[in-house]
Design an enzyme around this catalytic site. Structure first.
Site, short mmCIF file in Angstrom:
data_model
loop_
_atom_site.label_atom_id
_atom_site.label_comp_id
_atom_site.label_asym_id
_atom_site.label_seq_id
_atom_site.Cartn_x
_atom_site.Cartn_y
_atom_site.Cartn_z
N SER A 1 -10.48 0.47 3.31
CA SER A 1 -9.95 0.17 4.68
C SER A 1 -9.19 1.43 5.29
O SER A 1 -8.59 2.11 4.65
CB SER A 1 -8.86 -0.83 4.52
N GLU B 1 -4.45 3.87 6.09
CA GLU B 1 -4.28 3.93 4.67
C GLU B 1 -4.24 5.15 3.73
O GLU B 1 -3.45 5.27 2.67
CB GLU B 1 -5.06 2.72 4.25
N ARG C 1 0.77 -1.17 0.07
CA ARG C 1 -0.14 -0.09 0.05
C ARG C 1 0.82 1.22 0.16
O ARG C 1 0.59 2.15 0.75
CB ARG C 1 -1.16 0.13 1.23
#
Ligand SMILES: Cc1cc2nc3c(=O)[nH]c(=O)nc-3n(C[C@H](O)[C@H](O)[C@H](O)COP(=O)(O)OP(=O)(O)OC[C@H]3O[C@@H](n4cnc5c(N)ncnc54)[C@H](O)[C@@H]3O)c2cc1C
Length: 349
Positions: free
Chosen positions: A248, A341, A171
């Site tokens: 998320s 995130e 990520r």
């Protein structure tokens, strides 16, 4: 006639209209670009004027402060998918940065091109996928990206960057948390095949009625991923507030094996380098924050513990309060640090 529109937003037109959370205050100025050269010109102009710049495409991975962004907001709306070459190693497909990601996945599946089918249903634009190396159900874009075309503000030139230069990680990439580059297009190397890449994700393999390593027809893989995602509120649906999120909110923490051994029984994925990745959703639930756990106009999604959602009357400040409560609760219970995130713009937790 120019395709660029410069719109000083009226006070009632806030950036909330451009984010999937439907949160965020006003922009300084808003520019919409439908051609790459116009997007580059807008970035150049902001640089020359010493103005702060925020590139927004789908707005599905940003949390913008309630006071908004006092600078230039560039809305990227470039479109286009073209085959740039084909050889024994596959088909090279060039996708404009503003092209909706799922339209590209649908194109690939329809045209018998394999490699991105498990990334079906992810919101946002194709050019945003390298930013955090988008991933789901065992695939990530780093597996198929051959090159990223980007305007480098520092050098004032267009560069074609290799995957190594993109420094893809879990990520993350060289592009995340840095406004040096405007991604203008992405080259994907896809396999000409009617079957999916080998399925790597156990839950998906189970749902497909097989096991990890199987290949299934591309359309079947796409439909099954879309069904699994919809059940978790991970496909955008304006009627469903469980999808008013950034997906998320926290990444899955990665901890050293020695520390993990002190934590007791819990699900985990061992990493190649001796580190261990732990599902953040499990930690959050076991720290006492179930689905539906609510703050002020915001709540954990009723379908997925990792998604923090705006229920309609939320604010960024309330969302971040909820995020802080969860982060601190997980730390107090397990000693594990959760990290957001999405990219936080003019706000922090
Ligand atoms: C319901 C839901 C489900 C999701 N599921 C997943 C998932 O399964 N996996 C996953 O990885 N992510 C997921 N996400 C997160 C998000 O969809 C992805 O990160 C997506 O790639 C963001 O694209 P965007 O166009 O919306 O980016 P934006 O939110 O517009 O931008 C995100 C960041 O990238 C920068 N940026 C965007 N475009 C460019 C560009 N062309 N050049 C330079 N910088 C740029 C922005 O400035 C910002 O910092 C989900 C989000 C939602 C709402």
């Amino acid at each position: 006639m120019s395709d660029v529109t410069h719109t000083p937003p009226a006070p009632e037109i806030s950036l909330a209209a451009y984010t999937t959370l439907r949160l965020g205050g006003p922009a300084g100025t808003l520019t919409t670009a439908v051609h790459t050269d116009e997007a580059v010109a807008a970035v150049r102009a902001a640089t020359a004027a010493g103005r702060r710049l925020l590139v927004l495409a789908g707005g599905s991975n940003v949390v913008i402060g309630d006071d908004g962004f006092d600078g230039e907001v560039l809305l990227l709306r470039t479109r286009g998918i073209e085959v740039a070459g084909e050889d024994d190693s596959g088909v090279l497909v060039r996708v404009a940065a503003g092209e909706p990601w799922d339209d590209f996945v649908s194109y690939a599946v329809t045209n018998g091109l394999s490699g991105v089918e498990c990334l079906s249903g992810i919101p946002g634009a194709a050019g945003s996928t390298p930013i955090q190396n988008v991933g789901a159900y065992g695939q990530e874009v780093a597996h198929t990206i051959e090159a990223v075309h980007a305007y480098d503000r520092r050098a004032d030139e267009i560069r074609v960057m290799t995957p190594a230069e993109c420094r893809f990680g879990y990520r993350t990439s060289v592009f995340k948390h840095d406004d040096r580059y405007l991604v203008t297009a992405v080259d994907f190397r896809l396999a000409r095949a009617h079957e999916s890449a080998p399925i790597r994700y156990a839950e998906l393999a189970r749902e497909l009625g097989g096991s990890a390593g199987d290949r299934v027809p591309l359309g079947h893989a796409r439909d099954t991923v879309l069904k699994l995602r919809a059940g978790k509120g991970m496909v955008l649906d304006p009627e469903d507030r469980d999808t008013w999120s950034v997906g998320s909110f926290f990444t899955n923490p990665v901890v050293p094996a020695a520390f993990f051994a002190t934590l007791g029984e819990m699900p985990h994925w061992p990493g190649a380098d001796g580190s261990v990745k732990i599902p953040a959703a499990w930690l959050i639930e076991h720290a006492g924050f179930p689905k539906g756990f609510a703050g002020d106009g915001v709540a954990i999604s009723g379908k997925h513990t990792l998604a923090l959602t705006n229920r309609g009357a939320g604010t960024t400040s309330a969302l971040l309060d909820l995020a802080r409560t969860i982060r601190d609760g997980v730390h107090a219970r397990f000693g594990v640090e959760l990290h957001p995130e999405p990219v936080l713009i003019d706000c922090a937790i």
